[in-house]
Scaffold this active site. Structure first.
Site, mmCIF file in Angstrom:
data_model
loop_
_atom_site.group_PDB
_atom_site.id
_atom_site.type_symbol
_atom_site.label_atom_id
_atom_site.label_comp_id
_atom_site.label_asym_id
_atom_site.label_seq_id
_atom_site.Cartn_x
_atom_site.Cartn_y
_atom_site.Cartn_z
ATOM 1 N N ASP A 212 0.861 -1.165 0.000
ATOM 2 C CA ASP A 212 0.000 0.000 0.000
ATOM 3 C C ASP A 212 0.913 1.236 0.000
ATOM 4 O OD1 ASP A 212 -2.303 1.663 0.425
ATOM 5 O OD2 ASP A 212 -1.741 1.744 2.542
ATOM 6 N N ASP A 214 -0.173 5.089 0.858
ATOM 7 C CA ASP A 214 -0.412 6.054 1.925
ATOM 8 C C ASP A 214 -0.317 5.402 3.296
ATOM 9 O OD1 ASP A 214 -0.872 7.936 -0.019
ATOM 10 O OD2 ASP A 214 -3.050 7.743 0.037
ATOM 11 N N ARG A 257 -14.472 12.341 -0.995
ATOM 12 C CA ARG A 257 -13.250 13.102 -0.738
ATOM 13 C C ARG A 257 -12.726 13.762 -2.000
ATOM 14 N NH1 ARG A 257 -9.605 8.701 2.014
ATOM 15 N NH2 ARG A 257 -10.960 7.329 0.801
ATOM 16 N N SER A 300 -2.587 1.013 -4.640
ATOM 17 C CA SER A 300 -2.995 2.133 -3.812
ATOM 18 C C SER A 300 -4.421 2.561 -4.086
ATOM 19 C CB SER A 300 -2.051 3.327 -4.068
ATOM 20 O OG SER A 300 -2.492 4.478 -3.378
ATOM 21 N N GLY A 301 -5.093 3.002 -3.025
ATOM 22 C CA GLY A 301 -6.381 3.666 -3.183
ATOM 23 C C GLY A 301 -6.210 5.129 -3.517
ATOM 24 N N LYS A 345 -8.049 -3.871 -4.921
ATOM 25 C CA LYS A 345 -6.665 -4.127 -4.511
ATOM 26 C C LYS A 345 -6.343 -5.618 -4.595
ATOM 27 C CE LYS A 345 -5.318 -0.233 -1.659
ATOM 28 N NZ LYS A 345 -4.560 0.156 -0.457
ATOM 29 N N ASN A 371 -9.320 -1.061 3.656
ATOM 30 C CA ASN A 371 -9.393 -1.351 2.227
ATOM 31 C C ASN A 371 -8.248 -2.236 1.750
ATOM 32 O OD1 ASN A 371 -7.601 0.890 2.635
ATOM 33 N ND2 ASN A 371 -7.706 1.347 0.445
#
Length: 422
Positions: A212, A214, A257, A300-301, A345, A371
């Site tokens: 991941d 972040d 967001r 990554s999200g 993911k 997530n």
């Protein structure tokens, strides 16, 4: 060669794989060149009365210049049964000669019962204790917990002393679920990280890792940085926290967001990317695994405008993320293409593994948010890194250290192996 004399009522060892009685020779003392050679040379020369021997087991470790060497030898009787008492007595005299010539201590005892074995049931496991430092209470607690679920510690070795101390315990006789549950309580009570992995080739057969981004590969959340520039930081931070804790659907929260970013000039993406800070140990982890032949990537999200240049700079093999929509040099507040959410993911991990012909059981995934859970559970080893409580509870193992390269110790690599690969 004279046979070992028999007393009137000899203790005759039954036929065993060694063919006769066994003895354990334990060598302790200051380490110096030639001690091991001297001991085995004496066994090979076979002083008067010593029957033919076979080496059954050997274990040697040097801790801060102090040698501990254990050797199990078995008698191979050529002319009938061997008297165990006479066998031990002769080895005792041989041990005394070795001790006198080297300055170490050599103890001899019977090993004809086969020695201690772990409790029945359960495959062997590696238990890795990590901390900065590892307190004695963590070792004591782990040892007590292992015994409490019927396990036995067969060996302990140090994997690393920097940037974290990592100790690996080889444990037999304990069932996996009970072992993990008991050790999780110790980790909570002592603050040490404790990982559990099954012993076997699968541990060292891992060939692909996905990270991941972040709060895992990099510090902080990129979308929070973008929101700050849009004057919506507090609002977005609340949504991000709820999503990472599993309180909101990720795709829904992501759209909400991203909508707050409408109107931001696209140049802001470059500013945020330039200020990214890698998590300590990230470069060491990636560089080491790449040199060991791993395929490395990120899932990554976040956003491709950030992750693609990051992947290129680190020389990664693949990257997957969401893409922010841009029109007339500004962010529209929308996304384009497939959303990389929790399920996305896991699909990305499977796709990358398939592209490189690597089975999922040979993959590793590292992440911190809800997530990431599908990805962590789909991988052969899923590691929750400084993760939310929900994620720590459901991942295969958890790390709460500030250094990402501690993942290497969970994979079983020693500090020396890491340095050799750099």
């Amino acid at each position: 060669m004279a046979a070992v004399p028999l007393d009137p009522a000899p203790r005759v060892h039954p036929v065993s794989p060694a063919g006769g009685p066994r003895a354990l020779l334990t060598v302790t003392g200051a380490d110096r060149p030639g001690v091991t050679a001297r001991l085995f040379g004496a066994l090979a020369d076979r002083a008067e009365g010593v029957p033919p021997l076979e080496v059954v087991d050997v274990e040697q470790v040097v801790v801060h210049g102090h040698l501990v060497l254990g050797v199990v030898v078995g008698a191979l009787p050529a002319d009938g049964p061997v008297d165990e008492d006479g066998f031990l007595a002769v080895l005792g005299r041989l041990a005394a000669e070795v001790a006198a010539g080297t300055g170490v201590r050599v103890a001899v005892e019977s090993a004809s019962d086969g020695g201690p074995t772990g409790a029945a049931g359960g495959r062997p496991h590696h238990v890795i204790l990590l901390g900065r430092p590892v307190p004695p209470s963590a070792v004591a607690g782990a040892a007590t917990a292992i015994a409490g679920v019927g396990g036995n510690i067969d060996a302990i070795r140090r994997l690393s002393d920097h940037p974290v101390t990592a100790l690996e315990l080889t444990v037999s006789g304990a069932e996996a679920t009970e072992l993990r549950t008991a050790l999780a309580a110790v980790a909570t009570a002592t603050g040490a990280d404790i990982a559990v992995e099954q012993v076997g080739l699968a541990r060292r057969s891992k060939r692909l890792i996905v990270l991941d981004v972040d709060s895992t590969l990099v510090r902080g959340e990129v979308i929070d940085e973008l929101a700050a520039r849009a004057g919506r930081a507090a609002e977005v931070a609340r949504i991000t926290a709820a999503a990472m804790n599993g309180e909101l659907d990720f795709a829904e929260s992501l759209r909400a967001r991203v909508a707050t970013l409408a109107g931001l000039p696209v140049e802001v993406l470059d500013e945020v990317r330039e200020h990214l800070q890698l998590t300590p140990g990230a470069r060491t982890l990636i560089r080491t695994l790449q040199r060991l032949g791993f395929r490395c990537g990120i899932v990554s999200g976040g956003f491709t405008q950030i992750t693609d240049p990051l992947a290129e700079s680190l020389g990664l093999d693949f990257a997957a993320a969401n893409t922010l929509e841009v029109a007339d040099g500004q962010l529209t507040g929308g996304l384009v293409g497939e959303i990389v959410d929790r399920a996305g993911k896991a699909r990305a991990l499977a796709r990358f593994a398939g592209e490189h012909g690597i089975p999922l059981e040979q993959t590793v995934a590292v992440g911190d948010g809800a997530n990431d859970l599908d990805m962590l559970n789909a991988a052969g080893l899923g590691i929750a890194f400084n993760a939310k409580p929900l994620v720590r509870e459901q991942a295969h193992t958890a790390l709460n250290q500030p250094y990402l390269d501690a993942v290497l110790q969970v994979l079983g690599f020693t500090r020396d192996e890491v340095l050799d690969a750099m």
